[in-house]
Design an enzyme around this catalytic site. Sequence first.
Site, short mmCIF file in Angstrom:
data_model
loop_
_atom_site.label_atom_id
_atom_site.label_comp_id
_atom_site.label_asym_id
_atom_site.label_seq_id
_atom_site.Cartn_x
_atom_site.Cartn_y
_atom_site.Cartn_z
N LYS A 1 22.58 73.64 31.24
CA LYS A 1 22.19 73.48 29.83
C LYS A 1 21.59 72.10 29.57
CE LYS A 1 26.34 74.38 28.26
NZ LYS A 1 27.01 74.56 29.57
N ARG B 1 31.14 76.68 20.67
CA ARG B 1 31.86 77.09 21.87
C ARG B 1 33.00 78.06 21.53
NH1 ARG B 1 30.56 72.38 25.34
NH2 ARG B 1 31.31 72.70 27.44
N ARG C 1 31.50 62.69 36.65
CA ARG C 1 32.34 62.89 35.47
C ARG C 1 33.79 63.17 35.87
NH1 ARG C 1 29.07 67.09 31.65
NH2 ARG C 1 31.20 67.85 31.40
N ARG D 1 37.69 75.05 33.12
CA ARG D 1 36.64 75.09 32.09
C ARG D 1 35.92 76.44 32.10
NH1 ARG D 1 33.71 70.12 34.15
NH2 ARG D 1 32.02 70.64 32.73
P1 ADP Z 1 25.62 71.98 31.95
O1 ADP Z 1 25.03 71.04 30.91
O2 ADP Z 1 25.37 73.42 31.63
O3 ADP Z 1 27.07 71.71 32.23
P2 ADP Z 1 23.91 70.51 33.84
O4 ADP Z 1 22.55 70.61 33.24
O5 ADP Z 1 24.60 69.20 33.73
O6 ADP Z 1 24.86 71.72 33.31
O7 ADP Z 1 23.76 70.95 35.38
C1 ADP Z 1 24.89 70.94 36.26
C2 ADP Z 1 24.45 70.40 37.62
O8 ADP Z 1 23.60 71.35 38.25
C3 ADP Z 1 23.67 69.09 37.57
O9 ADP Z 1 24.02 68.32 38.68
C4 ADP Z 1 22.19 69.54 37.66
O10 ADP Z 1 21.37 68.56 38.30
C5 ADP Z 1 22.31 70.80 38.52
N1 ADP Z 1 21.36 71.84 38.16
C6 ADP Z 1 20.94 72.19 36.90
N2 ADP Z 1 20.09 73.25 36.95
C7 ADP Z 1 19.96 73.58 38.26
C8 ADP Z 1 19.22 74.58 38.97
N3 ADP Z 1 18.45 75.47 38.34
N4 ADP Z 1 19.34 74.63 40.31
C9 ADP Z 1 20.13 73.75 40.98
N5 ADP Z 1 20.85 72.78 40.37
C10 ADP Z 1 20.78 72.69 39.03
P1 AMP Z 2 30.04 69.47 28.21
O1 AMP Z 2 29.45 68.11 28.30
O2 AMP Z 2 29.30 70.38 27.29
O3 AMP Z 2 30.32 70.08 29.55
O4 AMP Z 2 31.47 69.28 27.51
C1 AMP Z 2 32.50 68.52 28.12
C2 AMP Z 2 33.82 68.74 27.38
O5 AMP Z 2 33.71 68.27 26.03
C3 AMP Z 2 34.29 70.19 27.26
O6 AMP Z 2 34.96 70.65 28.42
C4 AMP Z 2 35.20 70.09 26.03
O7 AMP Z 2 36.46 69.51 26.36
C5 AMP Z 2 34.46 69.10 25.14
N1 AMP Z 2 33.51 69.80 24.24
C6 AMP Z 2 32.15 69.70 24.24
N2 AMP Z 2 31.62 70.48 23.29
C7 AMP Z 2 32.65 71.10 22.68
C8 AMP Z 2 32.76 72.07 21.63
N3 AMP Z 2 31.67 72.54 21.02
N4 AMP Z 2 34.00 72.48 21.27
C9 AMP Z 2 35.10 72.01 21.88
N5 AMP Z 2 35.08 71.12 22.88
C10 AMP Z 2 33.87 70.66 23.28
#
Ligand code: ADP
Ligand code: AMP
Length: 214
Positions: free
Chosen positions: A13, A88, A160, A171
Site C-alpha cells: 500500500k 481498518r 520497523r 497483524r
Molecule cells: P504496506 O504499506 O501495505 O504495509 P509496503 O508498501 O510497505 O506495504 O510494502 C511492504 C514491503 O514489500 C516493502 O519492503 C516494499 O518495498 C515491498 N514491496 C511492495 N510492493 C512490492 C511488489 N509488488 N513486489 C515486491 N516487493 C514489494
Molecule cells: P501500517 O503502517 O499501516 O502498517 O500500520 C502500523 C500499525 O499502526 C498497525 O499495525 C496499527 O497498530 C496502527 N494503525 C495504523 N492505522 C490504523 C488504523 N486505521 N486503525 C488502527 N490502528 C492503526
Amino acid sequence: MRLILLGPPGAGKGTQASAIVKRYDIPHISTGDIFRENIKKGTELGLKAKSYMDKGLLVPDDLVISIVKNRLLEDDCKKGFLLDGFPRTLSQGEALDEVLKDMGLELTRVINIDVEKEVLIERAIGRRVCKECGATYHIKFSPPKEEDVCDKCGGRLFQRDDDTKETIEKRIQVYTEQTKPLIDYYTKKGLILNIDGSKSIESIFQDIVDSLEA
Ligand code: ADP
Ligand code: AMP
C-alpha cells in the site's frame, strides 16, 4: 480523486501510495506514518499508539478517527486525498462516511490490493524504511543502491519494530478479522477496484492507473 488503499499488511500500500499521490497531486494520509511520527517525537499519542502497534494490534477507533477527521479538514485535502491504512474497521469506515457526508464529499474509489500470506510475510520481514524521509525499500525486491542508505536523501534505513515474523502474523490475523469485512462494505457501495498485488511494483501501479482512468 478521493481514494482509499485497502489491503493486508505488507501488500504494498505505502509503495503504491507514493506513486499514486505523485501522479494525481493529492496528499498521502497514512495513519501508520502519523503514529510513527508521533512515536519519534515522543508525544502522548505516540506513547499510546506504540503499546498497540508493538503487539500487532489496532490502535483504538476513537483515537484514529479523530486524527483522520482533523487531517481531512486541512486545506490541502480540498484537492482530494489518498487514505493509506485507514479505515481498518467497519466502525472507522462508517465514521469516515459521516465525516465525508458532513463535508459534502464522496469517495472516488477504494483500491483493494490482494496478496497471499506467504508473500506478505516475506515482504514485511525484508522491509526497510528511511529514518529521515520515510521512503520504503526491500532487501531483495527493491534494494537501495548502497546497503542501509536511502537513495533519495542519504538517510539511514531501519527495520520497523513490528516487522518481526510473530508480529506480522498477528497483524495478518487482525486484518482478516477486523479489516477484511470492509471489502464487502465497499463492494456493496460499488467502489472497489480489486488489484492483484503479486505482480511487480511497476505493473501494479500501471493496473491501478488503468483501472482509475478506465
Ligand atoms: P504496506 O504499506 O501495505 O504495509 P509496503 O508498501 O510497505 O506495504 O510494502 C511492504 C514491503 O514489500 C516493502 O519492503 C516494499 O518495498 C515491498 N514491496 C511492495 N510492493 C512490492 C511488489 N509488488 N513486489 C515486491 N516487493 C514489494
Ligand atoms: P501500517 O503502517 O499501516 O502498517 O500500520 C502500523 C500499525 O499502526 C498497525 O499495525 C496499527 O497498530 C496502527 N494503525 C495504523 N492505522 C490504523 C488504523 N486505521 N486503525 C488502527 N490502528 C492503526
